[in-house]
Design a protein around this motif. Sequence first.
Motif, PDB file in Angstrom:
ATOM      1  N   ASP A  45      12.535   6.610  -6.259  1.00  0.00           N
ATOM      2  CA  ASP A  45      11.940   7.707  -5.489  1.00  0.00           C
ATOM      3  C   ASP A  45      10.496   7.379  -5.085  1.00  0.00           C
ATOM      4  O   ASP A  45      10.059   7.742  -3.997  1.00  0.00           O
ATOM      5  CB  ASP A  45      11.968   9.011  -6.280  1.00  0.00           C
ATOM      6  N   LEU A  46       9.766   6.690  -5.962  1.00  0.00           N
ATOM      7  CA  LEU A  46       8.389   6.303  -5.656  1.00  0.00           C
ATOM      8  C   LEU A  46       8.338   5.356  -4.456  1.00  0.00           C
ATOM      9  O   LEU A  46       7.408   5.422  -3.646  1.00  0.00           O
ATOM     10  CB  LEU A  46       7.727   5.642  -6.872  1.00  0.00           C
ATOM     11  N   VAL A  47       9.325   4.521  -4.326  1.00  0.00           N
ATOM     12  CA  VAL A  47       9.362   3.539  -3.239  1.00  0.00           C
ATOM     13  C   VAL A  47       9.323   4.224  -1.874  1.00  0.00           C
ATOM     14  O   VAL A  47       8.836   3.640  -0.900  1.00  0.00           O
ATOM     15  CB  VAL A  47      10.586   2.619  -3.404  1.00  0.00           C
ATOM     16  N   GLU A  48       9.768   5.464  -1.811  1.00  0.00           N
ATOM     17  CA  GLU A  48       9.717   6.213  -0.548  1.00  0.00           C
ATOM     18  C   GLU A  48       8.275   6.457  -0.098  1.00  0.00           C
ATOM     19  O   GLU A  48       8.029   6.717   1.078  1.00  0.00           O
ATOM     20  CB  GLU A  48      10.453   7.543  -0.688  1.00  0.00           C
ATOM     21  N   LEU A  49       7.321   6.375  -1.030  1.00  0.00           N
ATOM     22  CA  LEU A  49       5.910   6.603  -0.732  1.00  0.00           C
ATOM     23  C   LEU A  49       5.135   5.300  -0.575  1.00  0.00           C
ATOM     24  O   LEU A  49       3.908   5.313  -0.466  1.00  0.00           O
ATOM     25  CB  LEU A  49       5.265   7.419  -1.864  1.00  0.00           C
ATOM     26  N   PHE A  50       5.821   4.170  -0.549  1.00  0.00           N
ATOM     27  CA  PHE A  50       5.191   2.857  -0.682  1.00  0.00           C
ATOM     28  C   PHE A  50       5.715   1.889   0.368  1.00  0.00           C
ATOM     29  O   PHE A  50       6.916   1.815   0.624  1.00  0.00           O
ATOM     30  CB  PHE A  50       5.498   2.333  -2.096  1.00  0.00           C
TER      31      PHE A  50
ATOM     32  N   ARG B 283       0.843  -1.206   0.000  1.00  0.00           N
ATOM     33  CA  ARG B 283       0.000   0.000   0.000  1.00  0.00           C
ATOM     34  C   ARG B 283       0.873   1.250   0.000  1.00  0.00           C
ATOM     35  O   ARG B 283       2.000   1.235   0.494  1.00  0.00           O
ATOM     36  CB  ARG B 283      -0.896   0.025   1.232  1.00  0.00           C
ATOM     37  N   ALA B 284       0.292   2.318  -0.533  1.00  0.00           N
ATOM     38  CA  ALA B 284       0.938   3.622  -0.371  1.00  0.00           C
ATOM     39  C   ALA B 284       0.996   3.912   1.125  1.00  0.00           C
ATOM     40  O   ALA B 284       0.094   3.522   1.878  1.00  0.00           O
ATOM     41  CB  ALA B 284       0.144   4.709  -1.099  1.00  0.00           C
ATOM     42  N   LYS B 285       2.053   4.573   1.560  1.00  0.00           N
ATOM     43  CA  LYS B 285       2.172   4.903   2.977  1.00  0.00           C
ATOM     44  C   LYS B 285       0.997   5.785   3.388  1.00  0.00           C
ATOM     45  O   LYS B 285       0.543   6.632   2.608  1.00  0.00           O
ATOM     46  CB  LYS B 285       3.498   5.603   3.248  1.00  0.00           C
ATOM     47  N   PRO B 286       0.481   5.583   4.606  1.00  0.00           N
ATOM     48  CA  PRO B 286      -0.654   6.393   5.071  1.00  0.00           C
ATOM     49  C   PRO B 286      -0.362   7.888   4.944  1.00  0.00           C
ATOM     50  O   PRO B 286       0.713   8.361   5.324  1.00  0.00           O
ATOM     51  CB  PRO B 286      -0.800   5.978   6.539  1.00  0.00           C
ATOM     52  N   GLY B 287      -1.310   8.601   4.356  1.00  0.00           N
ATOM     53  CA  GLY B 287      -1.162  10.031   4.143  1.00  0.00           C
ATOM     54  C   GLY B 287      -0.471  10.388   2.836  1.00  0.00           C
ATOM     55  O   GLY B 287      -0.417  11.556   2.463  1.00  0.00           O
TER      56      GLY B 287
END
Length: 112
Positions: A88-93, A11-15
């Motif tokens: 960079d996207l992985v930082e949000l995931f 999941r995308a990180k909460p928020g």
Amino acid sequence: MYIRCAFFRGRAKPGFEDAFTHFVHERLVPLWTQFPGAEEVRVLRQEEADVIEPHYEMVLAIRYPSREAIEQALASDVRTQSRSVTADLVELFDGDIFHTVFRADQYPLLVV
């Protein structure tokens, strides 16, 4: 035809759900649509499922005419760029990413 998929299991990180979506559309889709040999690019977002887990935040599906076309895309400079941007996207995931190649047979719909 062949379809190479990238499964974003998790999941995308909460928020960060909206930031994840924006990042994909603004930074990655422009790269994915430049992959040599690609005939179609689809970004699938899970709306519902009959199981709680696994959840797939996103599945990238790129259609190619042949295995050779996939190999050409994987060896391309634009794919190298997309891997860097995906980091960079992985930082949000929260999750993992894996790839699968499907051979796809297509059948015309029966007209009743």
